[in-house]
Scaffold this motif. Structure first.
Motif, PDB file in Angstrom:
ATOM      1  N   ALA A 119       5.956  -3.993  22.434  1.00 23.68           N
ATOM      2  CA  ALA A 119       6.750  -3.415  23.527  1.00 23.68           C
ATOM      3  C   ALA A 119       5.841  -3.086  24.694  1.00 23.68           C
ATOM      4  O   ALA A 119       4.663  -2.746  24.504  1.00 23.68           O
ATOM      5  CB  ALA A 119       7.467  -2.148  23.060  1.00 23.68           C
ATOM      6  N   ASN A 120       6.380  -3.208  25.902  1.00 27.04           N
ATOM      7  CA  ASN A 120       5.653  -2.853  27.131  1.00 27.04           C
ATOM      8  C   ASN A 120       4.300  -3.543  27.228  1.00 27.04           C
ATOM      9  O   ASN A 120       3.295  -2.938  27.611  1.00 27.04           O
ATOM     10  CB  ASN A 120       5.460  -1.331  27.209  1.00 27.04           C
ATOM     11  CG  ASN A 120       6.769  -0.576  27.223  1.00 27.04           C
ATOM     12  OD1 ASN A 120       7.742  -1.014  27.832  1.00 27.04           O
ATOM     13  ND2 ASN A 120       6.807   0.556  26.533  1.00 27.04           N
ATOM     14  N   GLY A 121       4.286  -4.808  26.865  1.00 24.78           N
ATOM     15  CA  GLY A 121       3.052  -5.574  26.963  1.00 24.78           C
ATOM     16  C   GLY A 121       2.120  -5.419  25.786  1.00 24.78           C
ATOM     17  O   GLY A 121       1.088  -6.088  25.722  1.00 24.78           O
ATOM     18  N   HIS A 122       2.454  -4.547  24.840  1.00 25.31           N
ATOM     19  CA  HIS A 122       1.629  -4.359  23.654  1.00 25.31           C
ATOM     20  C   HIS A 122       2.111  -5.291  22.548  1.00 25.31           C
ATOM     21  O   HIS A 122       3.311  -5.387  22.293  1.00 25.31           O
ATOM     22  CB  HIS A 122       1.698  -2.912  23.157  1.00 25.31           C
ATOM     23  CG  HIS A 122       1.146  -1.920  24.123  1.00 25.31           C
ATOM     24  ND1 HIS A 122      -0.201  -1.810  24.395  1.00 25.31           N
ATOM     25  CD2 HIS A 122       1.759  -0.978  24.879  1.00 25.31           C
ATOM     26  CE1 HIS A 122      -0.392  -0.848  25.271  1.00 25.31           C
ATOM     27  NE2 HIS A 122       0.783  -0.327  25.593  1.00 25.31           N
ATOM     28  N   PRO A 123       1.183  -5.962  21.842  1.00 24.71           N
ATOM     29  CA  PRO A 123       1.601  -6.836  20.744  1.00 24.71           C
ATOM     30  C   PRO A 123       2.072  -6.032  19.539  1.00 24.71           C
ATOM     31  O   PRO A 123       1.765  -4.846  19.402  1.00 24.71           O
ATOM     32  CB  PRO A 123       0.306  -7.599  20.407  1.00 24.71           C
ATOM     33  CG  PRO A 123      -0.795  -6.667  20.814  1.00 24.71           C
ATOM     34  CD  PRO A 123      -0.279  -5.946  22.030  1.00 24.71           C
ATOM     35  N   ALA A 124       2.817  -6.671  18.657  1.00 31.30           N
ATOM     36  CA  ALA A 124       3.226  -6.039  17.412  1.00 31.30           C
ATOM     37  C   ALA A 124       1.998  -5.803  16.538  1.00 31.30           C
ATOM     38  O   ALA A 124       1.028  -6.558  16.588  1.00 31.30           O
ATOM     39  CB  ALA A 124       4.233  -6.925  16.687  1.00 31.30           C
ATOM     40  N   ILE A 125       2.054  -4.736  15.756  1.00 33.67           N
ATOM     41  CA  ILE A 125       0.927  -4.397  14.881  1.00 33.67           C
ATOM     42  C   ILE A 125       1.456  -4.092  13.489  1.00 33.67           C
ATOM     43  O   ILE A 125       2.412  -3.327  13.318  1.00 33.67           O
ATOM     44  CB  ILE A 125       0.135  -3.186  15.410  1.00 33.67           C
ATOM     45  CG1 ILE A 125      -0.599  -3.553  16.700  1.00 33.67           C
ATOM     46  CG2 ILE A 125      -0.872  -2.697  14.370  1.00 33.67           C
ATOM     47  CD1 ILE A 125      -1.442  -2.426  17.262  1.00 33.67           C
ATOM     48  N   SER A 126       0.828  -4.693  12.497  1.00 31.92           N
ATOM     49  CA  SER A 126       1.153  -4.418  11.107  1.00 31.92           C
ATOM     50  C   SER A 126      -0.101  -3.966  10.379  1.00 31.92           C
ATOM     51  O   SER A 126      -1.161  -4.565  10.542  1.00 31.92           O
ATOM     52  CB  SER A 126       1.726  -5.664  10.411  1.00 31.92           C
ATOM     53  OG  SER A 126       2.960  -6.037  11.002  1.00 31.92           O
ATOM     54  N   MET A 127       0.021  -2.900   9.604  1.00 30.25           N
ATOM     55  CA  MET A 127      -1.089  -2.390   8.810  1.00 30.25           C
ATOM     56  C   MET A 127      -0.579  -2.045   7.423  1.00 30.25           C
ATOM     57  O   MET A 127       0.307  -1.200   7.279  1.00 30.25           O
ATOM     58  CB  MET A 127      -1.709  -1.154   9.460  1.00 30.25           C
ATOM     59  CG  MET A 127      -2.415  -1.408  10.774  1.00 30.25           C
ATOM     60  SD  MET A 127      -3.258   0.079  11.370  1.00 30.25           S
ATOM     61  CE  MET A 127      -4.001  -0.550  12.888  1.00 30.25           C
ATOM     62  N   ALA A 128      -1.147  -2.684   6.421  1.00 31.53           N
ATOM     63  CA  ALA A 128      -0.766  -2.388   5.049  1.00 31.53           C
ATOM     64  C   ALA A 128      -1.408  -1.074   4.608  1.00 31.53           C
ATOM     65  O   ALA A 128      -2.467  -0.689   5.113  1.00 31.53           O
ATOM     66  CB  ALA A 128      -1.207  -3.526   4.131  1.00 31.53           C
ATOM     67  N   PRO A 129      -0.785  -0.358   3.690  1.00 30.47           N
ATOM     68  CA  PRO A 129      -1.394   0.882   3.202  1.00 30.47           C
ATOM     69  C   PRO A 129      -2.686   0.605   2.443  1.00 30.47           C
ATOM     70  O   PRO A 129      -2.850  -0.471   1.856  1.00 30.47           O
ATOM     71  CB  PRO A 129      -0.321   1.463   2.272  1.00 30.47           C
ATOM     72  CG  PRO A 129       0.524   0.305   1.876  1.00 30.47           C
ATOM     73  CD  PRO A 129       0.508  -0.628   3.051  1.00 30.47           C
ATOM     74  N   LEU A 130      -3.593   1.555   2.491  1.00 26.24           N
ATOM     75  CA  LEU A 130      -4.839   1.480   1.731  1.00 26.24           C
ATOM     76  C   LEU A 130      -4.688   2.433   0.551  1.00 26.24           C
ATOM     77  O   LEU A 130      -5.035   3.613   0.629  1.00 26.24           O
ATOM     78  CB  LEU A 130      -6.035   1.884   2.607  1.00 26.24           C
ATOM     79  CG  LEU A 130      -7.418   1.836   1.961  1.00 26.24           C
ATOM     80  CD1 LEU A 130      -7.763   0.436   1.502  1.00 26.24           C
ATOM     81  CD2 LEU A 130      -8.472   2.359   2.922  1.00 26.24           C
ATOM     82  N   LEU A 131      -4.118   1.907  -0.530  1.00 26.17           N
ATOM     83  CA  LEU A 131      -3.752   2.751  -1.662  1.00 26.17           C
ATOM     84  C   LEU A 131      -4.930   2.969  -2.608  1.00 26.17           C
ATOM     85  O   LEU A 131      -5.801   2.102  -2.742  1.00 26.17           O
ATOM     86  CB  LEU A 131      -2.586   2.115  -2.425  1.00 26.17           C
ATOM     87  CG  LEU A 131      -1.285   1.951  -1.624  1.00 26.17           C
ATOM     88  CD1 LEU A 131      -0.237   1.228  -2.468  1.00 26.17           C
ATOM     89  CD2 LEU A 131      -0.761   3.306  -1.154  1.00 26.17           C
ATOM     90  N   PRO A 132      -4.953   4.109  -3.278  1.00 26.27           N
ATOM     91  CA  PRO A 132      -6.051   4.416  -4.196  1.00 26.27           C
ATOM     92  C   PRO A 132      -5.836   3.738  -5.546  1.00 26.27           C
ATOM     93  O   PRO A 132      -4.729   3.268  -5.845  1.00 26.27           O
ATOM     94  CB  PRO A 132      -5.947   5.937  -4.348  1.00 26.27           C
ATOM     95  CG  PRO A 132      -4.492   6.210  -4.206  1.00 26.27           C
ATOM     96  CD  PRO A 132      -3.993   5.218  -3.186  1.00 26.27           C
ATOM     97  N   PRO A 133      -6.872   3.697  -6.394  1.00 23.07           N
ATOM     98  CA  PRO A 133      -6.663   3.225  -7.764  1.00 23.07           C
ATOM     99  C   PRO A 133      -5.736   4.179  -8.506  1.00 23.07           C
ATOM    100  O   PRO A 133      -5.538   5.329  -8.084  1.00 23.07           O
ATOM    101  CB  PRO A 133      -8.080   3.234  -8.360  1.00 23.07           C
ATOM    102  CG  PRO A 133      -8.856   4.169  -7.495  1.00 23.07           C
ATOM    103  CD  PRO A 133      -8.269   4.072  -6.129  1.00 23.07           C
ATOM    104  N   ALA A 134      -5.185   3.720  -9.607  1.00 20.73           N
ATOM    105  CA  ALA A 134      -4.170   4.486 -10.335  1.00 20.73           C
ATOM    106  C   ALA A 134      -4.657   5.874 -10.735  1.00 20.73           C
ATOM    107  O   ALA A 134      -3.891   6.849 -10.671  1.00 20.73           O
ATOM    108  CB  ALA A 134      -3.732   3.703 -11.579  1.00 20.73           C
ATOM    109  N   HIS A 135      -5.937   5.990 -11.122  1.00 17.07           N
ATOM    110  CA  HIS A 135      -6.425   7.287 -11.601  1.00 17.07           C
ATOM    111  C   HIS A 135      -6.577   8.311 -10.477  1.00 17.07           C
ATOM    112  O   HIS A 135      -6.749   9.497 -10.742  1.00 17.07           O
ATOM    113  CB  HIS A 135      -7.758   7.122 -12.337  1.00 17.07           C
ATOM    114  CG  HIS A 135      -8.874   6.597 -11.482  1.00 17.07           C
ATOM    115  ND1 HIS A 135      -9.111   5.240 -11.326  1.00 17.07           N
ATOM    116  CD2 HIS A 135      -9.812   7.231 -10.738  1.00 17.07           C
ATOM    117  CE1 HIS A 135     -10.146   5.068 -10.528  1.00 17.07           C
ATOM    118  NE2 HIS A 135     -10.590   6.251 -10.152  1.00 17.07           N
ATOM    119  N   CYS A 136      -6.516   7.862  -9.207  1.00 20.73           N
ATOM    120  CA  CYS A 136      -6.598   8.790  -8.074  1.00 20.73           C
ATOM    121  C   CYS A 136      -5.221   9.164  -7.519  1.00 20.73           C
ATOM    122  O   CYS A 136      -5.103  10.140  -6.774  1.00 20.73           O
ATOM    123  CB  CYS A 136      -7.428   8.185  -6.939  1.00 20.73           C
ATOM    124  SG  CYS A 136      -9.197   8.038  -7.280  1.00 20.73           S
TER     125      CYS A 136
END
Length: 296
Positions: free
Chosen positions: A207-224
């Motif tokens: 929007a407004n000249g800015h490109p779309a941005i996608s960022m996947a979550p940085l998830l912890p290992p199961a024990h955290c």
């Protein structure tokens, strides 16, 4: 007031230890091809087709002396840490120094707690004091070079730093403010191992000249996963205030380094998978690409 004056004088004096910690080099950026902004200042933007001709020597020959700028939550720590591992120089984050002091129950702990929880900037005197101690400790261990993250934040700090050492490059990471807010609200820390993670899944339309941005979550290992906590200052109100304070007080630092021909502006195109290779390209670190796995 007298106590503050004593702290200021001792801090400024001890910062001179920087010159014994790092090696000065002016040759690294001789190949820069500058762009001229509308204000007449020199800036370097790694957008497509205008990547500076930056040649980084092997760290056996020299140690880089870099500064990372950018709004809260932009990812300074993430990318500074990766480059630190890649280039073999210490990553010194003043935010970490503040948090370590907070956890130490030292003489500054209570004062810092009030400042951080209100989203205010820590004073020059306190930051310089903490940074000086870190640099002195590194010098004693034989560290050479540095990547500074979170310092300088004011013109005054930049002038002090300029007076004692030569900064090779100032990398200014940039990201849309609405994305910054989502990132900060998604930050989590493991209360057991101290690891930093992010639970936000960001998909922002262009929007407004800015490109779309996608960022996947940085998830912890199961024990955290069950041990994740949110930083006390990562509330929407405090985050917006921190961004406002940054824009008001720290943006002039960008101009300070732009006028000296040392500012490299990098617009993050997305998350780590998209941004990391492009950042290496912007820094002309192609010879280091085979070491990317070591920095991951």
């Amino acid at each position: 007031m007298a106590a503050l004056t004593r702290l200021s004088k001792s801090s400024f004096s001890s910062l001179s230890s920087l010159s014994s910690v790092s090696r000065i080099s002016r040759s690294l950026y001789s190949g820069f091809a500058p762009d001229t902004s509308s204000h007449g200042a020199t800036s370097y933007s790694p957008r497509l087709g205008s990547t500076p001709n930056l040649a980084v020597k092997d760290t056996k020959d020299r140690s880089v002396q870099w500064v990372f700028l950018g709004s809260p939550g932009v990812g300074k720590g993430t990318y500074a840490s990766r480059l630190s591992n890649l280039l073999g120089v210490p990553h010194i984050a003043t935010g970490d120094l503040v948090r370590e002091e907070l956890a130490s129950s030292g003489p500054l702990s209570q004062e810092l707690s009030e400042i951080v929880n209100q989203g205010k900037l820590v004073s020059d005197e306190i930051i310089i004091n903490l940074l000086s101690k870190r640099l002195e400790a590194g010098g004693a261990k034989g560290e050479l070079g540095f990547i500074l993250d979170g310092f300088p934040r004011t013109i005054r700090q930049a002038e002090i730093l300029e007076g004692v050492t030569e900064i090779d490059l100032v990398l200014n990471l940039k990201l849309r403010e609405d994305v910054l807010l989502e990132k900060c609200l998604g930050r989590r820390t493991c209360s057991q191992c101290g690891g930093n993670f992010n639970v936000a899944s960001i998909n922002v339309k262009g929007a407004n000249g800015h490109p779309a941005i996608s960022m996947a979550p940085l998830l912890p290992p199961a024990h955290c996963m069950s041990k994740l906590v949110t930083r006390a200052d990562d509330t929407e109100e405090v985050i917006k205030h921190r961004i406002h304070v940054y824009n008001e007080k720290s943006r002039p630092v960008e101009e300070f380094y732009r006028s000296r021909g040392k500012l490299l502006e990098f617009d993050l195109p997305g998350g780590i998978p998209e941004s990391w290779p492009k950042l290496l390209e912007a820094l002309n670190l192609d010879d280091y690409k085979e070491k990317q796995s070591a920095a991951a």
